[in-house]
Design an enzyme around this catalytic site. Structure first.
Site, PDB file in Angstrom:
ATOM      1  N   SER A  59      40.928  45.646  34.167  1.00 11.16           N
ATOM      2  CA  SER A  59      41.864  44.370  34.557  1.00 11.16           C
ATOM      3  C   SER A  59      41.248  43.888  35.933  1.00 11.16           C
ATOM      4  O   SER A  59      40.943  44.521  36.789  1.00 11.16           O
ATOM      5  CB  SER A  59      43.328  44.948  34.600  1.00 11.16           C
ATOM      6  OG  SER A  59      44.010  43.954  35.575  1.00 11.16           O
TER       7      SER A  59
ATOM      8  N   LYS B   9      40.774  54.333  48.917  1.00  8.45           N
ATOM      9  CA  LYS B   9      41.220  53.259  49.539  1.00  8.45           C
ATOM     10  C   LYS B   9      40.575  52.637  50.687  1.00  8.45           C
ATOM     11  O   LYS B   9      40.643  51.642  50.998  1.00  8.45           O
ATOM     12  CB  LYS B   9      42.726  53.360  49.758  1.00  8.45           C
ATOM     13  CG  LYS B   9      43.617  53.529  48.581  1.00  8.45           C
ATOM     14  CD  LYS B   9      43.964  52.355  47.787  1.00  8.45           C
ATOM     15  CE  LYS B   9      44.642  52.215  46.641  1.00  8.45           C
ATOM     16  NZ  LYS B   9      44.784  51.225  45.896  1.00  8.45           N
TER      17      LYS B   9
ATOM     18  N   GLU C 299      37.780  50.899  49.535  1.00  9.24           N
ATOM     19  CA  GLU C 299      37.993  49.662  48.412  1.00  9.24           C
ATOM     20  C   GLU C 299      38.357  48.690  49.501  1.00  9.24           C
ATOM     21  O   GLU C 299      38.011  47.562  49.350  1.00  9.24           O
ATOM     22  CB  GLU C 299      39.502  49.959  47.711  1.00  9.24           C
ATOM     23  CG  GLU C 299      39.826  48.745  46.819  1.00  9.24           C
ATOM     24  CD  GLU C 299      41.368  49.155  46.110  1.00  9.24           C
ATOM     25  OE1 GLU C 299      42.035  49.722  46.927  1.00  9.24           O
ATOM     26  OE2 GLU C 299      41.464  48.660  45.225  1.00  9.24           O
TER      27      GLU C 299
ATOM     28  N   CYS D 123      44.275  49.794  39.396  1.00 10.28           N
ATOM     29  CA  CYS D 123      44.557  50.072  40.540  1.00 10.28           C
ATOM     30  C   CYS D 123      44.130  51.178  41.480  1.00 10.28           C
ATOM     31  O   CYS D 123      44.315  51.523  42.597  1.00 10.28           O
ATOM     32  CB  CYS D 123      46.019  49.979  40.776  1.00 10.28           C
ATOM     33  SG  CYS D 123      46.886  50.934  39.196  1.00 10.28           S
TER      34      CYS D 123
ATOM     35  N   CYS E 247      48.460  59.279  42.091  1.00  9.95           N
ATOM     36  CA  CYS E 247      48.480  59.049  43.438  1.00  9.95           C
ATOM     37  C   CYS E 247      48.984  60.258  44.106  1.00  9.95           C
ATOM     38  O   CYS E 247      48.655  60.592  45.037  1.00  9.95           O
ATOM     39  CB  CYS E 247      48.965  57.758  43.823  1.00  9.95           C
ATOM     40  SG  CYS E 247      48.327  56.364  42.855  1.00  9.95           S
TER      41      CYS E 247
ATOM     42  N   GLU F 124      47.636  39.290  32.114  1.00  8.91           N
ATOM     43  CA  GLU F 124      46.216  39.236  31.600  1.00  8.91           C
ATOM     44  C   GLU F 124      46.197  40.019  30.195  1.00  8.91           C
ATOM     45  O   GLU F 124      45.242  39.860  29.263  1.00  8.91           O
ATOM     46  CB  GLU F 124      45.430  40.160  32.683  1.00  8.91           C
ATOM     47  CG  GLU F 124      43.856  40.233  32.489  1.00  8.91           C
ATOM     48  CD  GLU F 124      43.091  41.235  33.406  1.00  8.91           C
ATOM     49  OE1 GLU F 124      44.026  41.708  34.525  1.00  8.91           O
ATOM     50  OE2 GLU F 124      41.764  41.336  33.398  1.00  8.91           O
TER      51      GLU F 124
ATOM     52  N   GLU G 154      33.812  42.052  48.408  1.00 13.47           N
ATOM     53  CA  GLU G 154      34.383  41.134  47.757  1.00 13.47           C
ATOM     54  C   GLU G 154      36.065  41.045  47.862  1.00 13.47           C
ATOM     55  O   GLU G 154      36.543  40.161  47.848  1.00 13.47           O
ATOM     56  CB  GLU G 154      34.305  41.188  46.307  1.00 13.47           C
ATOM     57  CG  GLU G 154      34.888  42.591  45.626  1.00 13.47           C
ATOM     58  CD  GLU G 154      33.898  43.611  45.622  1.00 13.47           C
ATOM     59  OE1 GLU G 154      33.057  43.812  46.346  1.00 13.47           O
ATOM     60  OE2 GLU G 154      34.131  44.730  44.887  1.00 13.47           O
TER      61      GLU G 154
ATOM     62  N   GLU H  46      48.760  41.769  35.699  1.00 15.85           N
ATOM     63  CA  GLU H  46      48.016  42.692  34.884  1.00 15.85           C
ATOM     64  C   GLU H  46      48.517  42.624  33.394  1.00 15.85           C
ATOM     65  O   GLU H  46      47.979  42.497  32.376  1.00 15.85           O
ATOM     66  CB  GLU H  46      48.031  44.261  35.333  1.00 15.85           C
ATOM     67  CG  GLU H  46      46.966  44.988  34.872  1.00 15.85           C
ATOM     68  CD  GLU H  46      46.720  46.352  35.627  1.00 15.85           C
ATOM     69  OE1 GLU H  46      47.068  46.264  36.881  1.00 15.85           O
ATOM     70  OE2 GLU H  46      46.454  47.419  34.942  1.00 15.85           O
TER      71      GLU H  46
END
Ligand SMILES: Cc1cc2nc3c(=O)[nH]c(=O)nc-3n(C[C@H](O)[C@H](O)[C@H](O)COP(=O)(O)O)c2cc1C
Ligand code: SF4
Ligand code: SF4
Ligand code: SF4
Ligand code: SF4
Ligand code: FES
Lengths: 399, 638
Positions: free
Chosen positions: B355, B394, B397, B335, B565, B311, B402, B308
């Site tokens: 990102s 999550k 996710e 994230c 989190c 990037e 993908e 990241e």
């Protein structure tokens, strides 16, 4: 439609007496806020929507609340079963209601008044709009009203049909586009109402009384009725009688007098105050309509000898189960339990112990519910079962 | 008075927040009230509930939650206020005059008991078969009020069908008591607005837009509603049975990664006070349960900093040096899967700012089924990859279509802290007494930078620790005492910070192929921001949309959950600001106790760039395995 074309010949001491359109407004703007409040205060006028809060105090609190914007709302939701007096006022005496609103708006410092009109009264809309237009033309609304440097206008909004939206804070939620659910109090609308601004919500009849009070004087008004219940009251009378309709009676009128007036010789019970009111048996017909005895918003239902009181009760409870906004526990589930209790009695499958538990529950609902709906919904359950115990019991034995 | 525009909840679901006086000594600053005949002085506007709590008077509550606005709907907190006809809800009553309160009169006790009895009469559920057994506020209330039977009957059949559509959140409305905490959480705390009360009277229930399944509406899977539901009506979609089956299947190689936040919180499920990290005890417990490999998600958190961060450098270089106007800045962190889905729904026009780096969970998944599979010589199809996360999003996710760049679903199961605690208990293990054990090779123990990802501001701090050293050549300790980047820490909703770059150093080897030197950054000021909770994210996004100060940021960390989190939707229940603070403290303490506290000092990260991602960060292979793309979803659902 010509404004007064449908006016019936009605007579009464205050509301159904002579009044010249605009008169109250002119007087109000002439004498000023303090004097209006003084007159309304000496009239001892209390809210006619049911709760009976002193109108002068409500206006004073709203006036004293600091804010850039304030509102006056005319509560024309008229959802209590058995009442139709506000309809009569709006259709036959709009000058009283709207003049009252202008006076109230002036007193509290509002520039906008809103009429919250019961959804079922949509048919009145064009008539009322036309009437407002006429007021604007005559400079009784709009800018610089009667040349006294006061701007005020009135808009009409249609309600969505739920009974609870007549409750002032639920009404405001509904006006703001939310679900009709009553709010936590405090804050009261006088401090934080529509759009967060100080708001005075007044019943149609309350507002309609004000122009007369200003013209004839607060003291004069206070002399009508009883000591603690000043003035007159409109009663929507229906049920088992020969002359149902809307009557203007002074506070302090006995139930028996009222029954004579509407010609209901065979009444065995009178439901005072609609579904959320109390059921008065024949033995108590000498009681009076008054804040100190039986207070009411004016809905009167007369039940004749042949009425099945358990069915009457069941109707009321079904109404509440459906009309609870569903927000708070005592009202949402409590009414279901009370209705189930009525059904148990209907089937003869009950114990006295359980019915007493339900009455106890009713008492908790009266004090623990969030708004007036849940607080009053156990009234018919408790009063009908108390006052018609024999009838309901006999019925069971007859089975 | 509270700014009403800030909240989207109807006023009936909001508190009347009386502005408390800043100076209690001013006239009217305090009010003297009588609580059960005891005279106490409280700040003007304190609620009866707060006043009682401060004076050791317990008042039962259910719809009230410290994180949320007041509803005043359950009515278990009613008390008597002298002179008032009805009882008042203590949670919703601000004290503005010298009132006299009684909290335990017979009317009060009866009313509370009635309220509980009524709720139980419509509540379908048996505690012993319920996920919230022993951790349920309704159950506790029933116990507190001595409920030993159903006064007003009890439903014997479910009233509603369960909504099992979501990967993350299961709705079992037969257990709902209509406290509306979920509604307020969703619309007010998170400003998403998926849930609302529907219908009236006895038909009232919590529903979604057009009563669609949760999977088909704009739910971001944050699970904050679960954390605040007092009953078992909302819970996460629990995969533990499937995980047990995999563990018991000898053909399967079952590995597990643990994120820092669950480790900081799981002790609470075993009766510990919040704020005790169980990282190393957990390792041995997981081995005992039968996991074949136990890894630290922080390893890929460290890797995330590389990917990241690189990037970001590429974006900045393109924008500032090559004057490429198509580059999307500020760059947003990616994230938090709740945040990602939030932006996909609410600000789809900004997904290019996200990102492309996958979250640490997903990076690890991809590595486990490629590099790790090669290393240990196991067919990736036999690897079952589990991730212990503080998060319900999550779960969604890892099921994104993908997320299969390894050729398989990268991560098979997202397991919440609560679910893992349950598995550990089922295995007969009392976690706090387990011996401490390190993580397995070849990824080992990670750095403190990856660790602090768990608290709001942590990703930013981890990034700063590396970027400062990469760019300036200085030691981060020389810029921030003890390498603690205090300005990005803490629970303020939105944090903003500027780092002037006065000196630049040599470009480190690993980035040499990307930028020739750092001179273009000399004299620049790096502008960064941190937001946690989607309501705060919304503020930042709206500011960016209107061209405000945040639009000039270079890098912004967003976390969907309040507190980051550690406050995730999969964390132990209950949650409160104090609890979240204690968990964050545990994480920062653990970070300070570590030898390695910067992502670029993690030797295993260096190892994987040497052995596997040989083109370095943002190279081809890392693009394939460690980066992803997003879906503009919009708010309108068909
Ligand atoms: C369930 C419920 C329904 C109500 N419906 C009405 C109504 O239809 N019209 C009305 O004027 N007041 C109604 N009220 C009373 C209002 O809340 C409020 O007290 C009244 O509008 C105030 O006006 P007043 O002071 O002039 O009476 C209702 C109250 C409750 C609890
Ligand atoms: S008492 Fe009934 S109508 Fe009033 S808030 Fe409670 S549920 Fe709604
Ligand atoms: S939600 Fe609570 S009260 Fe209901 S079954 Fe589960 S543990 Fe028991
Ligand atoms: S998971 Fe989050 S977005 Fe979804 S309903 Fe719950 S609070 Fe709302
Ligand atoms: S789902 Fe849970 S939080 Fe939501 S209203 Fe029902 S009981 Fe309350
Ligand atoms: S906790 Fe106060 S009404 Fe629910």
């Amino acid at each position: 439609m010509e404004a007064n074309s449908i006016k019936q010949k009605r007579t009464g001491i205050v509301l159904f007496s002579e009044y010249k359109r605009g008169e109250g407004i002119s007087k109000a703007l002439e004498i000023g806020r303090e004097n209006i409040l003084f007159e309304v205060r000496s009239s001892k006028l209390k809210g006619r929507g049911g709760a009976g809060f002193p109108t002068s105090t409500k206006w004073m609190l709203t006036a004293a609340s600091k804010a850039d914007e304030k509102f006056i709302i005319c509560n024309a939701d008229e959802g209590e079963p058995g009442t139709f007096k506000d309809r009569v006022l709006l259709m036959e005496y709009p000058e009283l209601v709207f003049d009252g609103m202008v006076i109230g708006g002036f007193t509290i410092g509002a520039k906008v008044g809103i009429v919250y009109l019961r959804g079922e009264y949509e048919y009145m809309l064009s008539f009322l709009e036309d009437y407002l237009e006429k007021m604007r033309k005559d400079n009784l609304l709009g800018k610089n009203i009667v040349g006294k440097n006061f701007d005020f206008d009135i808009e009409i909004r249609l309600g969505a049909g739920a009974y609870v939206c007549g409750e002032e804070t639920a009404l405001i939620e509904s006006l703001e586009g939310h679900r009709g659910e009553s709010r936590n109090r405090p804050p009261y609308p006088v401090n934080r109402g529509f759009n967060g601004c100080p708001t005075s919500v007044n019943n149609v009849e309350t507002l309609a009384s004000v122009p007369h009070i200003l013209i004839k004087g607060g003291d004069w008004y206070a002399k009508v009725g009883t000591d603690k219940s000043a003035g007159s009251k409109l009663f929507s009378i229906s049920g088992d009688c020969k002359k149902p309709g809307v009557y203007e009676l002074p506070w302090g009128t006995k139930i028996s007098e009222m029954l004579k007036l509407v010609d209901a010789p065979s009444a065995k019970a009178v439901q005072v105050g609609g579904a959320s009111g109390i059921c008065v048996p024949e033995s108590q017909f000498d009681r009076t309509f008054a804040y100190e005895d039986i207070a009411t918003g004016g809905s009167i239902m007369i039940f004749g000898k042949n009425r099945d009181m358990l069915k009457v009760l069941k109707n009321f409870m079904e109404f509440f189960v459906e009309e609870s906004c569903g927000q708070c526990t005592p009202c949402r589930i409590g009414n279901v339990k009370l209705l189930e209790g009525v059904e148990m009695i209907e089937k003869g499958e009950f114990t006295f112990d359980y019915i007493n538990k339900l009455k106890d529950l009713g008492k908790s609902m009266q004090i623990a519910s969030k708004c007036g709906l849940g607080q009053s919904s156990p009234n018919p359950f408790i009063s009908i079962l108390d006052n018609f115990k024999d009838e309901i019991l006999n019925k069971i034995e007859a089975k | 008075m509270e700014d009403k525009k800030k909240s989207r909840a109807p006023v009936s679901q909001q508190s009347f927040k009386v502005e408390k006086p800043t100076d209690l000594n001013t006239i009217g600053g305090t009010v003297t009230v009588e609580l059960n005949e005891k005279k106490v002085s409280v700040p003007f506007g304190t609620t009866i509930l707060e006043a009682c709590r401060d004076n050791q008077i317990h008042i039962p509550t259910l719809c009230h939650h410290d994180d949320l606005c007041v509803a005043g709907v359950c009515r278990v907190c009613v008390v008597e206020v002298e002179g008032m006809r009805t009882l008042q809800a203590a949670c919703a009553f601000p004290i503005t005059s010298p009132i006299k309160v009684k909290t335990s009169t017979s009317d009060v006790r009866k009313a509370r008991r009635h309220v509980i009895d009524l709720m139980l009469s419509e509540h379908f559920g048996e505690c012993y078969s319920c996920i919230r057994n022993n951790n349920c506020e309704l159950q506790s209330l029933a116990e507190e009020y001595g409920v030993d039977g159903y006064t007003f009957g009890h439903v014997t059949k479910p009233t509603y069908e369960k909504d099992l559509s979501s990967y993350s959140v299961i709705r079992d409305m037969s257990k709902c008591v209509l406290c509306k905490r979920c509604v307020r959480t969703c619309i007010d705390l998170q400003e998403v607005g998926v849930l609302e009360a529907i219908d009236r009277g006895d038909k009232t229930h919590i529903g979604t837009f057009l009563e669609k399944p949760l999977a088909d509406v704009i739910c971001i899977n944050c699970g904050q509603c679960i954390n605040r539901c007092p009953t078992g009506a909302l819970h996460a979609n629990d995969p533990s049975d499937e995980i047990w089956a995999a563990i018991e299947d000898p053909k399967k190689h079952v590995v597990i990664q643990t994120a820092p936040s669950p480790r900081a919180a799981i002790g609470e499920c075993f009766g510990l006070e919040p704020g005790h990290s169980m990282t190393y005890q957990l390792n041995s417990a997981l081995k005992r349960i039968g996991f074949n490999g136990v890894f630290d998600t922080n390893f890929t958190a460290d890797l995330t900093i590389f990917e990241e961060g690189t990037e970001l450098i590429i974006r900045l270089f393109k924008a500032l040096v090559q004057k490429d106007t198509s580059v999307a800045l500020p760059q947003f962190t990616s994230c938090s899967p709740g945040w990602v889905k939030y932006i996909e729904h609410f600000y789809p026009e900004y997904i290019n700012n996200l990102s492309t780096a996958k979250s640490p969970q997903q990076m690890f998944g991809a590595i486990l089924k490629t590099f790790y599979a090669q290393q240990i010589g196991i067919d990736p199809k036999d690897i079952v990859s589990v991730a212990v996360m503080p998060c319900s999003a999550k779960k969604f996710e890892c099921n994104r279509p993908e997320m299969n760049s390894s050729g398989y679903q990268d991560v098979d199961f997202g397991l919440t802290t609560r679910e893992l605690a349950k598995m550990i208990k089922e295995a007969g293990i009392y976690l706090p007494e387990m011996p401490k054990q390190h993580f397995d090779t070849p990824f080992g123990d990670a750095s403190g930078a990856g660790l602090i990802f768990g608290a709001t501001g942590g990703v930013m701090e981890a990034a700063i620790r590396s970027v400062v050293e990469f760019v300036t050549g200085l030691k981060v300790e020389d810029v921030f005492a003890n390498a603690n980047v205090i300005p990005v820490r803490g629970f303020e909703g939105v944090k903003y910070y500027e780092i002037p770059i006065a000196v630049v150093g040599p470009v480190p080897d690993i980035l040499k192929h990307l930028v020739p030197d750092w001179n273009w950054l000399k004299g620049a000021t790096l502008k960064i921001a941190v937001a946690h909770g989607t309501a705060n994210a919304k503020k930042v996004m709206d500011d960016i949309k209107s061209g405000g100060k945040f639009s000039e940021c270079h890098f912004i960390e967003f976390m969907a959950c309040p507190g980051g989190c550690i406050g995730g939707g999969g964390q132990p229940i209950p949650t409160s600001l104090e609890i979240r603070k204690a968990r964050a403290k545990a994480i920062y303490e653990e970070d300070e106790s570590l030898e390695i506290r910067k992502a670029h000092d993690n030797p295993y990260v260096t190892m994987i760039y040497e052995k596997f991602f040989t083109e370095g960060p943002c190279g081809h292979l890392s693009h394939k395995l460690l980066h992803t793309h997003y879906t503009p979803r919009g708010k309108y659902i068909s």
